[in-house]
Scaffold this motif. Structure first.
Motif, PDB file in Angstrom:
ATOM      1  N   TRP A 169    -121.914  69.897  29.236  1.00 19.98           N
ATOM      2  CA  TRP A 169    -120.598  69.447  28.805  1.00 19.98           C
ATOM      3  C   TRP A 169    -119.559  70.691  29.310  1.00 19.98           C
ATOM      4  O   TRP A 169    -119.830  71.902  29.068  1.00 19.98           O
ATOM      5  CB  TRP A 169    -120.869  69.273  27.767  1.00 19.98           C
ATOM      6  CG  TRP A 169    -121.353  68.425  26.297  1.00 19.98           C
ATOM      7  CD1 TRP A 169    -123.223  68.171  26.321  1.00 19.98           C
ATOM      8  CD2 TRP A 169    -120.906  66.926  26.616  1.00 19.98           C
ATOM      9  NE1 TRP A 169    -123.330  67.074  25.692  1.00 19.98           N
ATOM     10  CE2 TRP A 169    -121.632  66.181  25.491  1.00 19.98           C
ATOM     11  CE3 TRP A 169    -119.397  66.160  26.252  1.00 19.98           C
ATOM     12  CZ2 TRP A 169    -122.066  65.227  25.620  1.00 19.98           C
ATOM     13  CZ3 TRP A 169    -119.556  65.105  26.218  1.00 19.98           C
ATOM     14  CH2 TRP A 169    -120.492  64.235  25.314  1.00 19.98           C
ATOM     15  N   LEU A 170    -118.908  69.691  29.816  1.00 22.13           N
ATOM     16  CA  LEU A 170    -117.045  70.625  29.578  1.00 22.13           C
ATOM     17  C   LEU A 170    -116.391  70.039  28.363  1.00 22.13           C
ATOM     18  O   LEU A 170    -115.467  68.458  28.804  1.00 22.13           O
ATOM     19  CB  LEU A 170    -116.565  69.982  31.239  1.00 22.13           C
ATOM     20  CG  LEU A 170    -117.810  70.310  32.269  1.00 22.13           C
ATOM     21  CD1 LEU A 170    -116.956  69.772  34.149  1.00 22.13           C
ATOM     22  CD2 LEU A 170    -117.978  71.887  32.183  1.00 22.13           C
TER      23      LEU A 170
ATOM     24  N   VAL B 153    -122.936  74.336  27.659  1.00 15.15           N
ATOM     25  CA  VAL B 153    -121.948  74.152  27.215  1.00 15.15           C
ATOM     26  C   VAL B 153    -120.459  74.446  27.487  1.00 15.15           C
ATOM     27  O   VAL B 153    -120.858  76.511  27.658  1.00 15.15           O
ATOM     28  CB  VAL B 153    -121.092  74.070  25.516  1.00 15.15           C
ATOM     29  CG1 VAL B 153    -119.533  73.475  25.147  1.00 15.15           C
ATOM     30  CG2 VAL B 153    -122.628  72.702  25.139  1.00 15.15           C
ATOM     31  N   GLU B 154    -119.775  74.298  28.396  1.00 14.98           N
ATOM     32  CA  GLU B 154    -118.648  75.161  29.335  1.00 14.98           C
ATOM     33  C   GLU B 154    -117.662  74.422  28.254  1.00 14.98           C
ATOM     34  O   GLU B 154    -116.896  73.883  28.896  1.00 14.98           O
ATOM     35  CB  GLU B 154    -118.195  74.703  31.203  1.00 14.98           C
ATOM     36  CG  GLU B 154    -120.007  75.322  31.461  1.00 14.98           C
ATOM     37  CD  GLU B 154    -120.027  76.251  31.867  1.00 14.98           C
ATOM     38  OE1 GLU B 154    -118.443  77.463  31.202  1.00 14.98           O
ATOM     39  OE2 GLU B 154    -120.770  76.972  32.580  1.00 14.98           O
TER      40      GLU B 154
ATOM     41  N   ALA C  84    -121.633  64.160  40.137  1.00 13.42           N
ATOM     42  CA  ALA C  84    -120.601  64.914  39.104  1.00 13.42           C
ATOM     43  C   ALA C  84    -119.870  65.554  40.416  1.00 13.42           C
ATOM     44  O   ALA C  84    -120.752  67.011  40.142  1.00 13.42           O
ATOM     45  CB  ALA C  84    -121.383  65.464  38.825  1.00 13.42           C
ATOM     46  N   ASP C  85    -119.208  65.487  40.804  1.00 11.15           N
ATOM     47  CA  ASP C  85    -118.422  66.656  42.037  1.00 11.15           C
ATOM     48  C   ASP C  85    -116.547  67.035  40.900  1.00 11.15           C
ATOM     49  O   ASP C  85    -116.287  65.964  40.942  1.00 11.15           O
ATOM     50  CB  ASP C  85    -118.048  66.109  43.434  1.00 11.15           C
ATOM     51  CG  ASP C  85    -119.163  65.942  44.472  1.00 11.15           C
ATOM     52  OD1 ASP C  85    -120.040  66.490  43.517  1.00 11.15           O
ATOM     53  OD2 ASP C  85    -118.628  65.693  45.421  1.00 11.15           O
ATOM     54  N   VAL C  86    -116.542  67.931  40.138  1.00  8.62           N
ATOM     55  CA  VAL C  86    -115.860  67.843  39.943  1.00  8.62           C
ATOM     56  C   VAL C  86    -114.859  69.510  39.845  1.00  8.62           C
ATOM     57  O   VAL C  86    -116.022  70.780  40.651  1.00  8.62           O
ATOM     58  CB  VAL C  86    -115.815  68.675  38.250  1.00  8.62           C
ATOM     59  CG1 VAL C  86    -115.073  68.522  37.070  1.00  8.62           C
ATOM     60  CG2 VAL C  86    -116.937  67.489  37.449  1.00  8.62           C
ATOM     61  N   ALA C  87    -113.843  69.925  39.782  1.00  9.70           N
ATOM     62  CA  ALA C  87    -113.245  71.225  40.180  1.00  9.70           C
ATOM     63  C   ALA C  87    -112.186  71.318  38.995  1.00  9.70           C
ATOM     64  O   ALA C  87    -111.705  70.616  38.528  1.00  9.70           O
ATOM     65  CB  ALA C  87    -112.018  70.819  40.830  1.00  9.70           C
ATOM     66  N   VAL C  88    -112.125  72.802  37.969  1.00 10.75           N
ATOM     67  CA  VAL C  88    -112.226  72.996  36.953  1.00 10.75           C
ATOM     68  C   VAL C  88    -110.647  74.060  37.170  1.00 10.75           C
ATOM     69  O   VAL C  88    -111.338  75.373  37.594  1.00 10.75           O
ATOM     70  CB  VAL C  88    -112.614  73.529  35.740  1.00 10.75           C
ATOM     71  CG1 VAL C  88    -112.190  73.767  35.216  1.00 10.75           C
ATOM     72  CG2 VAL C  88    -114.294  71.630  36.139  1.00 10.75           C
ATOM     73  N   PHE C  89    -109.181  73.335  36.821  1.00 14.39           N
ATOM     74  CA  PHE C  89    -108.373  74.046  37.217  1.00 14.39           C
ATOM     75  C   PHE C  89    -107.994  75.840  36.118  1.00 14.39           C
ATOM     76  O   PHE C  89    -107.631  74.518  35.429  1.00 14.39           O
ATOM     77  CB  PHE C  89    -107.229  74.211  38.520  1.00 14.39           C
ATOM     78  CG  PHE C  89    -107.795  74.039  39.335  1.00 14.39           C
ATOM     79  CD1 PHE C  89    -107.371  75.425  40.419  1.00 14.39           C
ATOM     80  CD2 PHE C  89    -108.695  73.463  39.886  1.00 14.39           C
ATOM     81  CE1 PHE C  89    -107.825  74.578  41.962  1.00 14.39           C
ATOM     82  CE2 PHE C  89    -108.984  73.199  41.604  1.00 14.39           C
ATOM     83  CZ  PHE C  89    -108.595  74.125  42.444  1.00 14.39           C
ATOM     84  N   ASP C  90    -107.682  76.501  36.132  1.00 15.70           N
ATOM     85  CA  ASP C  90    -106.865  76.611  35.156  1.00 15.70           C
ATOM     86  C   ASP C  90    -105.587  76.343  34.629  1.00 15.70           C
ATOM     87  O   ASP C  90    -104.556  76.078  35.971  1.00 15.70           O
ATOM     88  CB  ASP C  90    -106.386  78.204  35.335  1.00 15.70           C
ATOM     89  CG  ASP C  90    -107.810  79.341  34.261  1.00 15.70           C
ATOM     90  OD1 ASP C  90    -108.445  78.279  33.711  1.00 15.70           O
ATOM     91  OD2 ASP C  90    -108.294  80.331  34.921  1.00 15.70           O
TER      92      ASP C  90
ATOM     93  N   LEU D 175    -113.999  77.384  37.488  1.00 14.27           N
ATOM     94  CA  LEU D 175    -115.357  76.291  38.135  1.00 14.27           C
ATOM     95  C   LEU D 175    -115.378  75.039  39.046  1.00 14.27           C
ATOM     96  O   LEU D 175    -114.509  74.226  39.195  1.00 14.27           O
ATOM     97  CB  LEU D 175    -116.044  76.221  36.488  1.00 14.27           C
ATOM     98  CG  LEU D 175    -117.329  75.514  36.366  1.00 14.27           C
ATOM     99  CD1 LEU D 175    -117.683  76.834  35.911  1.00 14.27           C
ATOM    100  CD2 LEU D 175    -117.673  74.778  34.414  1.00 14.27           C
ATOM    101  N   VAL D 176    -116.530  75.064  39.814  1.00 17.60           N
ATOM    102  CA  VAL D 176    -116.853  73.689  41.062  1.00 17.60           C
ATOM    103  C   VAL D 176    -117.859  74.076  40.561  1.00 17.60           C
ATOM    104  O   VAL D 176    -119.513  74.244  40.241  1.00 17.60           O
ATOM    105  CB  VAL D 176    -116.661  74.651  42.016  1.00 17.60           C
ATOM    106  CG1 VAL D 176    -116.678  73.435  42.871  1.00 17.60           C
ATOM    107  CG2 VAL D 176    -115.326  75.460  42.016  1.00 17.60           C
TER     108      VAL D 176
END
Length: 434
Positions: free
Chosen positions: A9-10, A57-58, A386-392, A409-410
């Motif tokens: 979970w993001l 969980v992220e 589920a290719d996902v990039a998470v940027f601040d 996170l990638v």
């Protein structure tokens, strides 16, 4: 690739799903390597407890969650324009593996490699022997003698007339291939598919980083181009053409190329022809910026500052014209060299011209469409890989963050493939694009 956890979970991030929908806060669940749920958050309700057996969980509150980025014009195997063949093959391999891992750390989960590697590298990544993005290789770029891919110099001597002795490493990275005549073009295209190419790249005009082939000059005859297109069509694939200027670009479109790289000097007639034939374009803004601020990183010789500035300006005008005509427009960095750490520049530069939402869609959904993989990736929708990039931060408000920060996170295929500590996310260059 790593084996994905059963469920991830993001939670709490702002999701930009690249479908054209406005960003929204949501929890996103990944299961068995695919997007399983995207649950919009009710700000008046208490957050759901996503914990459970076998669940990771992220908490990504304060981030932008977007599809893994796609670079539609990569060259992971071109490390130097001159003298690369003098590097031992293991050294070249180590450099390429580093470029692949670093691409993931930048948030790029797919690279369409337009010349320099073949299916062998794809197999190494697929088996998990080296970390890297999904690769769509073109094999050797096809060029005419004396064209943009001919780096032999004016007196080739006894060198193999079909290959460039200064590039590549036999069995690993590939030299550009010189072809003359439809029969040679047919054989060359077939050879690339035999080596695992997913599409074919050709040079249809001159370029900036080679000598003796003016950027305005068309290259490869229409018959030669048609021969390559026919081979690609027989394989259920397509041809993409490096083309800056109208004559060569129009020739490539008439011959059946489905995509144009650069398209920097287009005129109204050319744009209308592309739109009429549903030919996509891939804008490449980063390379002209890097030529301006750091040409040595590309392994390029001296570049006239006026030339790079004019290319930058004409590229901006071309993107405007292509947009107005409704041409499908993607983006690609066109980076070469031993350190290809500026892929995110491409998205930020497109954002300056077209807005952040459009630029991010180009780097995700549109690029996936151009590459022929949109059924699997490019958007954050249930059922997609589920290719996902998470940027601040808020990339929609501040797209220039892509020039200076790396994702927290990638995920690729549901597995965490890169996690950047907070104190390493800033990778600001001493000289930035302006």
């Amino acid at each position: 690739m790593s084996t994905p956890a059963a469920d991830v979970w993001l939670t709490g991030g702002t999701v930009f799903d690249a479908t054209g929908r406005e960003p929204f806060r949501a929890d996103l669940r990944v299961s068995a390597g695919r997007v399983a749920e995207v649950v919009a958050l009710d700000p008046t309700a208490r957050p759901a407890d996503r914990r459970g057996p076998g669940v990771v969980v992220e908490d990504v509150t304060g981030t932008t969650v977007l599809p893994g980025l796609v670079d539609a014009h990569a060259h992971v195997g071109i490390l130097r324009l001159h003298g690369q063949a003098a590097l031992p093959a293991p050294v070249q391999a180590a450099m390429v593996f580093a470029v692949l891992a670093d691409s993931l750390a930048q948030g790029f989960t797919t690279l369409r490699d337009l010349g320099g590697v073949d299916g062998g590298l794809v197999e190494a990544v697929r088996r998990g022997l080296v970390p890297g993005p999904r690769l769509l290789p073109s094999g050797q770029i096809l060029s005419q003698t004396g064209g943009h891919g001919d780096f032999r110099g004016p007196t080739p001597g006894g060198a193999d007339p079909c290959q460039n002795p200064s590039t590549g490493a036999d069995g690993f990275t590939l030299p550009m291939l010189l072809v003359d005549g439809p029969d040679a073009a047919t054989r060359a295209a077939r050879a690339q598919f035999h080596r695992g190419a997913t599409q074919i790249k050709v040079f249809a005009t001159g370029g900036l980083l080679s000598h003796g082939d003016p950027i305005e000059a068309p290259q490869l005859s229409e018959a030669e181009l048609r021969a390559v297109v026919e081979v690609a069509a027989d394989r259920g694939s397509y041809v993409t053409a490096h083309a800056h200027s109208p004559r060569g670009l129009q020739r490539a479109v008439r011959a059946g190329a489905r995509c144009i790289e650069h398209a920097t000097l287009v005129d109204e007639e050319t744009v209308e022809l592309m739109a009429a034939h549903d030919v996509a374009a891939v804008g490449t803004l980063t390379v002209s910026e890097v030529l301006r601020v750091d040409p040595a990183s590309l392994g390029a010789g001296p570049v006239d500052a006026g030339d790079s500035a004019r290319l930058r300006e004409s590229a901006a005008r071309a993107i405007d014209a292509l947009e107005r005509a409704g041409v499908r427009l993607g983006c690609g960095s066109d980076l070469i060299g031993e350190r290809q750490h500026r892929r995110g520049w491409e998205v930020a530069l497109h954002a300056r011209l077209s807005g952040a939402s459009v630029a991010l869609q180009r780097a995700t959904r549109v690029n996936a469409e151009i590459c022929g993989i949109a059924d699997e990736v490019g958007t954050l929708e249930v059922g997609k890989v589920a290719d996902v990039a998470v940027f601040d931060g808020d990339l929609l408000a501040h797209p220039d963050l892509l020039m200076t920060t790396r994702p927290r996170l990638v995920l690729a295929g549901g597995a965490v493939v890169s996690r950047t500590p907070r104190d390493h996310r800033d990778h600001r260059d001493t000289e930035e694009a302006s």
